[in-house]
Enzyme design. Structure first.
Site, short mmCIF file in Angstrom:
data_model
loop_
_atom_site.label_atom_id
_atom_site.label_comp_id
_atom_site.label_asym_id
_atom_site.label_seq_id
_atom_site.Cartn_x
_atom_site.Cartn_y
_atom_site.Cartn_z
N LYS A 11 0.82 -1.22 0.00
CA LYS A 11 0.00 0.00 0.00
C LYS A 11 0.85 1.27 0.00
O LYS A 11 2.05 1.22 0.28
CB LYS A 11 -0.93 -0.04 1.23
CG LYS A 11 -2.00 -1.14 1.15
CD LYS A 11 -2.88 -1.10 2.41
CE LYS A 11 -4.02 -2.11 2.33
NZ LYS A 11 -4.86 -2.05 3.57
N TYR A 51 -12.56 -2.27 -3.30
CA TYR A 51 -13.14 -2.32 -1.95
C TYR A 51 -14.67 -2.30 -1.99
O TYR A 51 -15.30 -1.71 -1.12
CB TYR A 51 -12.61 -1.16 -1.11
CG TYR A 51 -11.19 -1.37 -0.61
CD1 TYR A 51 -10.85 -2.50 0.15
CD2 TYR A 51 -10.18 -0.44 -0.85
CE1 TYR A 51 -9.56 -2.70 0.63
CE2 TYR A 51 -8.88 -0.64 -0.38
CZ TYR A 51 -8.58 -1.77 0.36
OH TYR A 51 -7.31 -1.96 0.85
N ASN A 114 -1.88 -0.03 7.12
CA ASN A 114 -1.38 -1.34 7.55
C ASN A 114 -0.57 -2.04 6.47
O ASN A 114 -0.47 -3.26 6.44
CB ASN A 114 -2.54 -2.20 8.06
CG ASN A 114 -3.62 -2.37 7.01
OD1 ASN A 114 -3.45 -1.94 5.87
ND2 ASN A 114 -4.71 -3.01 7.36
N HIS A 117 -2.18 -5.38 1.45
CA HIS A 117 -3.49 -6.01 1.22
C HIS A 117 -3.25 -7.42 0.70
O HIS A 117 -2.33 -7.65 -0.07
CB HIS A 117 -4.30 -5.24 0.17
CG HIS A 117 -5.47 -6.03 -0.34
ND1 HIS A 117 -6.68 -6.05 0.31
CD2 HIS A 117 -5.60 -6.88 -1.40
CE1 HIS A 117 -7.51 -6.86 -0.34
NE2 HIS A 117 -6.88 -7.38 -1.38
N GLU A 128 -10.14 -9.89 -7.60
CA GLU A 128 -9.18 -8.80 -7.41
C GLU A 128 -8.02 -8.88 -8.40
O GLU A 128 -7.54 -7.85 -8.89
CB GLU A 128 -8.65 -8.83 -5.97
CG GLU A 128 -9.73 -8.50 -4.94
CD GLU A 128 -9.29 -8.71 -3.51
OE1 GLU A 128 -8.11 -9.07 -3.28
OE2 GLU A 128 -10.12 -8.52 -2.60
P1 IDP Z 1 -7.99 -6.59 5.51
O1 IDP Z 1 -7.15 -5.62 4.69
O2 IDP Z 1 -7.19 -7.17 6.65
O3 IDP Z 1 -8.68 -7.64 4.68
P2 IDP Z 1 -10.59 -5.27 5.75
O4 IDP Z 1 -11.49 -5.39 6.93
O5 IDP Z 1 -10.99 -5.95 4.48
O6 IDP Z 1 -9.12 -5.71 6.23
O7 IDP Z 1 -10.42 -3.71 5.47
C1 IDP Z 1 -9.81 -3.23 4.29
C2 IDP Z 1 -8.85 -2.10 4.67
O8 IDP Z 1 -9.60 -0.99 5.13
C3 IDP Z 1 -7.88 -2.42 5.82
O9 IDP Z 1 -6.73 -3.12 5.40
C4 IDP Z 1 -7.56 -1.06 6.34
O10 IDP Z 1 -6.59 -0.39 5.53
C5 IDP Z 1 -8.90 -0.34 6.19
N1 IDP Z 1 -9.76 -0.43 7.39
C6 IDP Z 1 -10.39 -1.53 7.86
N2 IDP Z 1 -11.13 -1.26 8.94
C7 IDP Z 1 -10.97 0.08 9.14
C8 IDP Z 1 -11.51 0.98 10.11
O11 IDP Z 1 -12.30 0.61 11.00
N3 IDP Z 1 -11.09 2.27 10.02
C9 IDP Z 1 -10.24 2.71 9.04
N4 IDP Z 1 -9.74 1.89 8.12
C10 IDP Z 1 -10.09 0.60 8.16
MG MG Z 2 -10.24 -7.48 3.30
#
Ligand code: IDP
Ligand code: MG
Length: 155
Positions: A11, A51, A114, A117, A128
Site C-alpha cells: 500500500k 473495496y 497497515n 493487502h 481482485e
Molecule cells: P484486511 O485488509 O485485513 O482484509 P478489511 O477489513 O478488508 O481488512 O479492510 C480493508 C482495509 O480498510 C484495511 O486493510 C484497512 O486499511 C482499512 N480499514 C479496515 N477497517 C478500518 C476501520 O475501522 N477504520 C479505518 N480503516 C479501516
Molecule cells: Mg479485506
C-alpha cells in the site's frame, strides 16, 4: 493441496516509507512465487471496485483517500495455499494487534495504514487479480526450488 493465486498490494504507506523491498523479501523468503508485478496509482474508480464490500461503510472515504494517495505495488503471488499463507504472513488488519513476526505486526501500528493487502478467499483473489492484471501479464514458471520447499503432496 491447492496451488493458489492471490492479489497482494504493497500500500501507499509502505511505498512512501521505502518498504517495498522488505515486504517483497518476506514473500520471497516464504517460498512463494511472484507471477505478476506492477507499480500503479489507484484511482477512485479502481478503489471502489477493489473495496466494493466496504464502499458503504463509514470508514470508506478515508480508506479511498489513503489507497489513492500515492503509488502502490500490485503483486500476483502463487504457491500452495498462497491465500491463507499470505494472510498469516500479513497479520491482523489492525497493525497494533498484529503479532510480532508478521508484516503488519513488525512494520506498522495503524488500523488503516497497515502496509499490505491480501485477498481473503479464492473468490476474492480471482475477482481482485482481474482488476489489476490482464491474463497475459501473469507469468507462472516452475521454480527449481519446488522440490526443496514442499513435499510432493503439498506442491
Ligand atoms: P484486511 O485488509 O485485513 O482484509 P478489511 O477489513 O478488508 O481488512 O479492510 C480493508 C482495509 O480498510 C484495511 O486493510 C484497512 O486499511 C482499512 N480499514 C479496515 N477497517 C478500518 C476501520 O475501522 N477504520 C479505518 N480503516 C479501516
Ligand atoms: Mg479485506
Amino acid at each position: 493441496m491447492a496451488l493458489e493465486r492471490t492479489l497482494i498490494l504493497i500500500k501507499p504507506d509502505a511505498v512512501q516509507r521505502r518498504l517495498i523491498g522488505r515486504v517483497i523479501t518476506r514473500i520471497e523468503d516464504k517460498g512463494l512465487s511472484i507471477i505478476g508485478l506492477k507499480l500503479l496509482q489507484v484511482t477512485p474508480e479502481i478503489s471502489r471496485l477493489h473495496y466494493a464490500e466496504h464502499v458503504s461503510k463509514p470508514f470508506y472515504p478515508e480508506l479511498e483517500s489513503f489507497i489513492t494517495s500515492g503509488p502502490l505495488v500490485a503483486l500476483a503471488i502463487e504457491g500452495p495455499e498462497a491465500i491463507t499463507v499470505m494472510r498469516t504472513l500479513m497479520g491482523k488488519t489492525n497493525a497494533r494487534e498484529a503479532a510480532p513476526g508478521t508484516i503488519r505486526g513488525d512494520l506498522g501500528a495503524s488500523r488503516q495504514m497497515n502496509l499490505i493487502h491480501g485477498s481473503d478467499s479464492p473468490e476474492s483473489a480471482q475477482r481482485e487479480l482481474a482488476i489489476y492484471f490482464r491474463a497475459d501479464e501473469l507469468v507462472s514458471a516452475p521454480t527449481l526450488l519446488t522440490s526443496v520447499l514442499w513435499a510432493k503432496e503439498e506442491q
